[in-house]
Design an enzyme around this catalytic site. Structure first.
Site, short mmCIF file in Angstrom:
data_model
loop_
_atom_site.label_atom_id
_atom_site.label_comp_id
_atom_site.label_asym_id
_atom_site.label_seq_id
_atom_site.Cartn_x
_atom_site.Cartn_y
_atom_site.Cartn_z
N SER A 113 0.84 -1.19 0.00
CA SER A 113 0.00 0.00 0.00
C SER A 113 0.88 1.26 0.00
CB SER A 113 -0.97 -0.05 1.18
OG SER A 113 -2.00 0.91 1.04
N ASP A 253 -9.19 -5.52 -4.99
CA ASP A 253 -8.35 -4.53 -4.30
C ASP A 253 -8.91 -3.11 -4.48
OD1 ASP A 253 -6.08 -3.21 -3.21
OD2 ASP A 253 -4.76 -4.75 -4.06
N HIS A 280 -7.18 -5.86 -0.82
CA HIS A 280 -6.01 -5.02 -0.56
C HIS A 280 -4.96 -5.70 0.31
CE1 HIS A 280 -4.00 -1.19 -0.70
NE2 HIS A 280 -4.04 -1.03 0.59
#
Length: 314
Positions: A113, A253, A280
């Site tokens: 991320s 995601d 995610h």
């Protein structure tokens, strides 16, 4: 074969502060298996939710390093720091401070991320010793991220969307109804494991207890981005990356294909892999599959392309 591991924890100095570091080392290291340095997300989510990536030490015979970035987790908290203190450059410098303190000269980087965004910021500077970069569940710009979030948000139930809109307009984002509405987005696009894994909960609770970094750089949640990263982009710099790069994401995601496509398209030789059924936090949803893909990529780039010390062939 399982390899016994040793875990050490300590702090390293950084700009008059302390960065907390956790190093997982196999008792028997595989020759030529470079250390892997893991960059957590948020910004400000601490390392706990990506801690299971340390099992790559067991699987691959390499050192795996986690650390809590400045401002969160077990590192120094700076709630009074001005907004302009929290920049990508700060965290690039912190990365190299940690790496140098550990005496690591040749290494792989994996960022999840925000950590993937940070990994890209490190890689575009072409540091010596970067063997590979794994960008996991990350956008190449916040404009792309916000556009994707808007599209996914529009797919939520209508009553959920109305609750989000109503509380954002009123500034009542701490209201339980708003929090519950955000959870509907999270269970679809952030982590599809129910209940949420303990490591994720630990990181989230640390962030909520001291949200300076997350709220300053990002905003109140994943799709309501108001912070200093709002205008961040690395798209026009990606051609500078010369390290082998793997881009991974989940099918559901919040980092949709449009957000990470520039990494795959603009980094020379970059490859991509999408995990079916995941979102995610792919590493928490499909940990074995995730580590297998990463382990193969790391092994492919453990051996340098050439060895300047090797004797010339006659």
């Amino acid at each position: 074969m399982l390899i016994a591991m040793q875990v050490t924890e300590h702090t390293v100095p950084f700009r008059d502060h302390e960065t907390w570091v956790r190093s997982t080392t196999p008792d028997v290291a595989v020759d030529g298996a470079w250390p892997l340095i893991v960059l957590h997300g948020g910004p400000g989510m601490a390392h706990d939710y990506v801690r299971n990536i340390a099992e790559l030490a067991d699987q691959t015979g390499r050192q795996v390093v986690h650390y809590d970035q400045l401002g969160c987790g077990r590192s120094t908290h700076l709630p009074q720091a001005p907004a302009d203190f929290w920049t990508p450059e700060l965290f690039v410098d912190e990365f190299h401070a940690v790496r140098a303190a550990l005496g690591i000269d040749r290494y792989h980087v994996l960022g999840q991320s925000w950590g993937g965004m940070l990994g890209a910021e490190i890689a575009v500077r072409r540091p010596d010793g970067l063997a590979s970069l794994s960008i996991c569940n990350s956008p190449a710009s916040m404009a792309l991220w916000m556009a994707a979030a808007a599209e996914l948000r529009a797919q939520l139930p209508e009553d959920t969307q109305r609750a989000l809109d109503r509380h954002e307009a009123a500034g009542t984002i701490a209201d339980p109804e708003y929090v519950a509405a955000t959870q509907e987005f999270y269970v679809r696009h952030v982590c599809r494991v129910t209940p949420m894994p303990r490591d994720f909960v630990d990181s989230e609770q640390q962030m909520e207890a001291e949200p300076t970094v997350y709220h300053t750089m990002n905003g109140p949640n994943e799709f309501h981005v108001l912070g200093t990263l709002r205008s961040w982009t690395i798209v026009d710099r990606l051609d500078r990356v010369d390290a082998p790069t793997l881009v991974v994401a989940g099918e559901f995601d919040e980092a949709t294909p449009a957000t990470w496509a520039p990494f795959a398209e603009r980094i020379p030789g970059a490859r991509s892999h999408v995990f079916a059924g995941a979102s995610h936090c792919t590493h928490l949803e499909q940990p074995d599959e995730f580590r297998a893909v990463i382990a193969d990529f790391l092994a492919e780039h453990d051996t340098p392309a050439h060895d300047d010390t090797a004797p010339a062939q006659a």
